[in-house]
Write a protein that holds these residues in place. Structure first.
Motif, PDB file in Angstrom:
ATOM      1  N   ASN A   1       0.895  -1.173   0.000  1.00  0.00           N
ATOM      2  CA  ASN A   1       0.000   0.000   0.000  1.00  0.00           C
ATOM      3  C   ASN A   1       0.933   1.223   0.000  1.00  0.00           C
TER       4      ASN A   1
ATOM      5  N   LYS B   1       1.657   7.950  -0.623  1.00  0.00           N
ATOM      6  CA  LYS B   1       1.543   8.942  -1.701  1.00  0.00           C
ATOM      7  C   LYS B   1       2.557  10.053  -1.424  1.00  0.00           C
TER       8      LYS B   1
ATOM      9  N   ASP C   1      -2.253   6.173   1.689  1.00  0.00           N
ATOM     10  CA  ASP C   1      -3.236   6.126   0.608  1.00  0.00           C
ATOM     11  C   ASP C   1      -4.381   5.194   1.033  1.00  0.00           C
TER      12      ASP C   1
ATOM     13  N   ASP D   1      -6.388   3.335  -1.851  1.00  0.00           N
ATOM     14  CA  ASP D   1      -5.665   2.150  -2.333  1.00  0.00           C
ATOM     15  C   ASP D   1      -5.758   1.021  -1.299  1.00  0.00           C
TER      16      ASP D   1
END
Ligand SMILES: Cc1ncc(COP(=O)(O)O)c(C=O)c1O
Length: 398
Positions: A138, A141, A150, A153
């Motif tokens: 994961n 960002k 994120d 996601d």
């Protein structure tokens, strides 16, 4: 007492992983070592004295963690994080990495999945793979200035992939690095809450590695993930230690705080056969937690000045290189993509031209390419030397 962190202490010849393995790891001894995360400072005087006192008793037999040590851990959590824990929740481990291995083992079967948030401390990947599990990335960002988790996601990763036939969820946990090594984020309460809500919704325990929790930049507060709520507390395994803040990584002793009794039992079972913490690890941990505050405050001040000095110098003199603003840890995460070098070229450039032994960003996984991690827990003279070497090497590239 006043600690003198400017004082340069020779570490070569002490069996130091950081200083004595240059030829073996980098093929040259002509480098300034700023890689592995320990400090080039003496540890706190109360820790040295406690070890000396115990060493004077000539029998070093099997030793258990005393109730005084339990109390020191409970008191530290209350004093530093206003987190009330119970003594029964504590399990002592040697290093945190060994604790994270056991946490993964306790939550999984081979073939299961564990989430990490790259670019991140690379032994997490090993802890997952060595337990026969798969890494789910994961990625954080990054907008060029700051890293964020994120959540969209993450939710996509958590969601079952098919409804018919129904897919069996295999994600069994998430390893959180908070404060985050290498990107230096110290997550805010709102971010931790959002993460914990998602993890609870998808029944995913949080393994929260908080080893850098005391190493904070000015004005930054560390909130243990488990402190978010009583519910989250039951859903989190927290790992803390004295080894980073008080520089005692060579006598490893760390604590896992696991409020959930079922998970704690599984964790203890997963550690079967492992040795306990050494006498000196236990003694050092207790002394550091009880009497290390004065050192910690002076250290934080010094590290903050080192980081600011490093950042300002680079901004003024090496504009192609960018330091990501750290909120915690003593690690500077430096964006060198502006130099236009491949991972291998950048590694060679740092070793051969800048003559600096650093951690290359790519070893932290996706998103680490083109970055270098500097360990700034050293006398200012080393920081100056590193900056001058880097500046000269970058100028020669132009
Ligand atoms: C996030 C993180 N976890 C764990 C460790 C290592 O912990 P230990 O030496 O207690 O295994 C480090 C050391 O750099 C670290 O940065």
């Amino acid at each position: 007492m006043k600690y003198d962190f400017d004082k340069v202490i020779e570490r070569k010849g002490t069996g130091s992983t950081k200083w004595d393995l240059n030829e073996k790891l980098f093929g040259t001894d002509d480098v300034l070592d700023m890689w592995v995360a320990d400090m080039d400072f003496p540890c706190p005087e109360p820790v040295v004295k406690a070890i000396q006192k115990r060493a004077e008793h000539p029998i070093y037999g099997y030793t258990y963690p005393s109730d005084d040590l339990n109390q020191a851990v409970v008191d530290k959590m209350k004093r530093d994080y206003d987190w009330e824990i119970e003594k029964d929740w504590i399990v002592y481990c040697t290093g945190i990495v060994s604790g994270v291995y056991s946490a993964v083992k306790s939550l999984t079967m081979p073939g299961d999945q564990i989430v990490v948030q790259p670019p991140v401390y690379y032994p997490f990947y090993n802890a997952i793979r060595d337990n026969g599990c798969h890494v789910v990335a994961n990625n954080l960002k990054f907008d060029g200035e700051r890293y964020e988790m994120d959540f969209d996601d993450l939710e996509t990763k958590f969601k079952p992939k098919t409804t018919f036939p129904p897919s069996v969820p295999r994600i069994r946990g998430l390893i959180l690095c908070h404060p985050h090594n290498p990107v230096g984020r110290v997550y805010k309460e709102e971010e931790l809450k959002e993460l914990a809500d998602l993890c609870m919704e998808y029944n995913t325990p949080i393994i929260s590695d908080e080893i850098h929790c005391d190493l904070l930049m000015k004005g930054v507060e560390h909130v243990p993930t488990a402190k978010i709520s009583k519910e989250v507390e039951q859903f989190t395994m927290t790992f803390m230690s004295a080894s980073k803040t008080f520089n005692i990584a060579g006598i490893p002793a760390s604590v896992a705080v696991i409020p959930n009794p079922k998970w704690r039992a599984k964790f203890v079972a997963a550690r079967a056969g492992q040795s306990g913490v050494s006498i000196f690890g236990l003694v050092a941990l207790e002394a550091a937690f009880r009497h290390g505050k004065e050192y910690q405050e002076q250290l934080s001040e010094y590290l903050y000045e080192n980081v600011m000095y490093f950042k300002d110098y680079i901004e003024k003199n090496i504009p192609k290189v960018k330091v990501v603003d750290p909120e915690g840890t003593y690690l500077a995460w430096v964006d060198m993509r502006g130099l236009g070098l491949s991972n291998e070229e950048l590694r060679e450039f740092m070793l051969k031209k800048a003559r600096l032994a650093l951690d290359c960003g790519f070893i932290f996984g996706p998103g680490g390419e083109g970055f270098q991690r500097f360990n700034l827990a050293c006398p200012r003279a080393y920081v100056t030397e590193a900056l001058e070497r880097l500046e000269k090497a970058v100028k020669e590239l132009e």
